[in-house]
Design a protein around this motif. Structure first.
Motif, mmCIF file in Angstrom:
data_model
loop_
_atom_site.group_PDB
_atom_site.id
_atom_site.type_symbol
_atom_site.label_atom_id
_atom_site.label_comp_id
_atom_site.label_asym_id
_atom_site.label_seq_id
_atom_site.Cartn_x
_atom_site.Cartn_y
_atom_site.Cartn_z
ATOM 1 N N MET A 41 45.742 54.897 -6.343
ATOM 2 C CA MET A 41 45.657 54.254 -5.027
ATOM 3 C C MET A 41 44.247 54.341 -4.469
ATOM 4 S SD MET A 41 47.775 52.573 -3.247
ATOM 5 C CE MET A 41 46.609 51.381 -2.707
ATOM 6 N N GLU A 42 43.597 55.481 -4.620
ATOM 7 C CA GLU A 42 42.227 55.633 -4.138
ATOM 8 C C GLU A 42 41.297 54.645 -4.852
ATOM 9 O OE1 GLU A 42 41.032 57.454 -1.715
ATOM 10 O OE2 GLU A 42 42.814 58.618 -1.259
ATOM 11 N N SER A 43 41.506 54.464 -6.140
ATOM 12 C CA SER A 43 40.695 53.527 -6.913
ATOM 13 C C SER A 43 40.930 52.089 -6.447
ATOM 14 C CB SER A 43 41.035 53.662 -8.399
ATOM 15 O OG SER A 43 40.319 52.721 -9.149
ATOM 16 N N LEU A 47 38.144 49.604 -4.673
ATOM 17 C CA LEU A 47 37.827 48.284 -5.205
ATOM 18 C C LEU A 47 38.007 47.210 -4.135
ATOM 19 C CD1 LEU A 47 36.977 46.889 -7.828
ATOM 20 C CD2 LEU A 47 39.402 46.615 -8.365
ATOM 21 N N PHE A 48 39.081 47.305 -3.374
ATOM 22 C CA PHE A 48 39.358 46.369 -2.278
ATOM 23 C C PHE A 48 38.220 46.380 -1.257
ATOM 24 C CE2 PHE A 48 41.254 46.160 2.053
ATOM 25 C CZ PHE A 48 41.608 44.829 2.070
ATOM 26 N N LYS A 49 37.770 47.575 -0.894
ATOM 27 C CA LYS A 49 36.671 47.689 0.069
ATOM 28 C C LYS A 49 35.371 47.126 -0.505
ATOM 29 C CE LYS A 49 38.264 51.762 2.600
ATOM 30 N NZ LYS A 49 37.964 53.179 2.879
ATOM 31 N N THR A 50 35.100 47.432 -1.773
ATOM 32 C CA THR A 50 33.862 46.982 -2.411
ATOM 33 C C THR A 50 33.826 45.470 -2.597
ATOM 34 O OG1 THR A 50 33.604 49.079 -3.556
ATOM 35 C CG2 THR A 50 32.457 47.190 -4.505
ATOM 36 N N GLU A 51 34.953 44.892 -3.006
ATOM 37 C CA GLU A 51 34.988 43.464 -3.295
ATOM 38 C C GLU A 51 35.218 42.577 -2.080
ATOM 39 O OE1 GLU A 51 36.592 43.611 -7.891
ATOM 40 O OE2 GLU A 51 37.924 42.825 -6.361
ATOM 41 N N ILE A 53 36.094 43.888 1.767
ATOM 42 C CA ILE A 53 35.835 44.348 3.130
ATOM 43 C C ILE A 53 34.343 44.498 3.438
ATOM 44 C CG2 ILE A 53 36.219 46.228 4.779
ATOM 45 C CD1 ILE A 53 38.700 44.443 4.232
ATOM 46 N N LYS A 54 33.625 45.254 2.633
ATOM 47 C CA LYS A 54 32.213 45.519 2.931
ATOM 48 C C LYS A 54 31.320 44.280 2.849
ATOM 49 C CE LYS A 54 32.537 50.385 1.771
ATOM 50 N NZ LYS A 54 32.188 51.452 0.833
ATOM 51 N N PRO A 55 31.467 43.411 1.828
ATOM 52 C CA PRO A 55 30.573 42.257 1.747
ATOM 53 C C PRO A 55 30.728 41.249 2.887
ATOM 54 C CG PRO A 55 31.646 42.627 -0.367
ATOM 55 C CD PRO A 55 32.298 43.532 0.637
ATOM 56 N N ARG A 56 31.886 41.242 3.530
ATOM 57 C CA ARG A 56 32.138 40.233 4.567
ATOM 58 C C ARG A 56 32.056 40.796 5.987
ATOM 59 N NH1 ARG A 56 37.091 36.708 2.279
ATOM 60 N NH2 ARG A 56 36.935 35.835 4.360
ATOM 61 N N ARG A 57 31.474 41.985 6.140
ATOM 62 C CA ARG A 57 31.311 42.571 7.471
ATOM 63 C C ARG A 57 30.297 41.789 8.259
ATOM 64 N NH1 ARG A 57 30.578 48.927 6.103
ATOM 65 N NH2 ARG A 57 29.004 48.064 4.791
ATOM 66 N N PRO A 58 30.345 41.767 9.534
ATOM 67 C CA PRO A 58 31.367 42.345 10.405
ATOM 68 C C PRO A 58 32.560 41.394 10.543
ATOM 69 C CG PRO A 58 29.666 41.382 11.764
ATOM 70 C CD PRO A 58 29.239 41.195 10.317
ATOM 71 N N ASP A 64 41.640 37.943 10.908
ATOM 72 C CA ASP A 64 40.719 37.551 9.835
ATOM 73 C C ASP A 64 40.865 38.481 8.628
ATOM 74 O OD1 ASP A 64 39.716 35.499 11.412
ATOM 75 O OD2 ASP A 64 37.939 36.646 12.036
ATOM 76 N N VAL A 65 40.989 39.778 8.896
ATOM 77 C CA VAL A 65 41.148 40.760 7.817
ATOM 78 C C VAL A 65 42.499 40.558 7.133
ATOM 79 C CG1 VAL A 65 41.304 43.219 7.239
ATOM 80 C CG2 VAL A 65 39.651 42.438 8.953
ATOM 81 N N GLU A 66 43.550 40.325 7.912
ATOM 82 C CA GLU A 66 44.880 40.133 7.335
ATOM 83 C C GLU A 66 44.924 38.905 6.432
ATOM 84 O OE1 GLU A 66 47.216 40.057 10.905
ATOM 85 O OE2 GLU A 66 47.620 42.209 10.812
ATOM 86 N N LEU A 67 44.350 37.800 6.878
ATOM 87 C CA LEU A 67 44.341 36.576 6.086
ATOM 88 C C LEU A 67 43.519 36.767 4.816
ATOM 89 C CD1 LEU A 67 45.070 33.627 5.666
ATOM 90 C CD2 LEU A 67 43.091 33.009 7.062
ATOM 91 N N ALA A 68 42.345 37.361 4.939
ATOM 92 C CA ALA A 68 41.496 37.602 3.775
ATOM 93 C C ALA A 68 42.188 38.537 2.779
ATOM 94 C CB ALA A 68 40.153 38.185 4.208
ATOM 95 N N THR A 69 42.917 39.526 3.281
ATOM 96 C CA THR A 69 43.646 40.447 2.416
ATOM 97 C C THR A 69 44.749 39.717 1.659
ATOM 98 O OG1 THR A 69 43.161 42.327 3.851
ATOM 99 C CG2 THR A 69 45.048 42.557 2.360
ATOM 100 N N ALA A 70 45.503 38.875 2.350
ATOM 101 C CA ALA A 70 46.568 38.103 1.695
ATOM 102 C C ALA A 70 45.988 37.204 0.603
ATOM 103 C CB ALA A 70 47.328 37.276 2.721
ATOM 104 N N GLU A 71 44.862 36.564 0.886
ATOM 105 C CA GLU A 71 44.215 35.711 -0.109
ATOM 106 C C GLU A 71 43.714 36.532 -1.291
ATOM 107 O OE1 GLU A 71 41.281 33.861 2.367
ATOM 108 O OE2 GLU A 71 42.657 32.275 3.018
ATOM 109 N N TYR A 72 43.147 37.699 -1.014
ATOM 110 C CA TYR A 72 42.634 38.591 -2.061
ATOM 111 C C TYR A 72 43.768 39.031 -2.986
ATOM 112 C CZ TYR A 72 40.472 42.828 -4.039
ATOM 113 O OH TYR A 72 40.000 43.818 -4.876
#
Length: 91
Positions: A41-43, A47-51, A53-58, A64-72
């Motif tokens: 789970m940590e891994s 990966l989710f944060k690296t691919e 969350i972080k590149p699309r900040r802020p 916006d986060v929920e929709l992007a997560t569903a698409e991811y």
């Protein structure tokens, strides 16, 4: 749905347990002192944060986060399904 966490105090609080129960979410807590118990789970979260969350900040909104997560998740599930080898039998 299952909420899995380590045995940290914020995850073992009565308040969180009540909130999860009210939402119909089962709880699962890893064994104490077992660094490998939660490794997958940590891994995955890393990966989710690296691919995503972080590149699309802020992020502007939670929506916006929920929709992007569903698409991811949908994109990765499609990718994983496409990678599976097709099993054929010659009878």
């Amino acid at each position: 749905m299952i909420h899995h966490s380590d045995a940290g105090s914020r995850y073992t609080s009565f308040r969180l347990a009540e909130h999860l129960d009210a939402a119909g979410i089962a709880t699962s807590i890893g064994s104490v002192g077992d660094a490998y118990d939660n490794a997958l789970m940590e891994s995955t979260i890393g990966l989710f944060k690296t691919e995503l969350i972080k590149p699309r900040r802020p992020w502007k909104t939670l929506s916006d986060v929920e929709l992007a997560t569903a698409e991811y998740v949908a994109e990765n599930n499609h990718y994983q399904a496409a990678k599976k080898p097709q099993v054929t039998t010659n009878i």
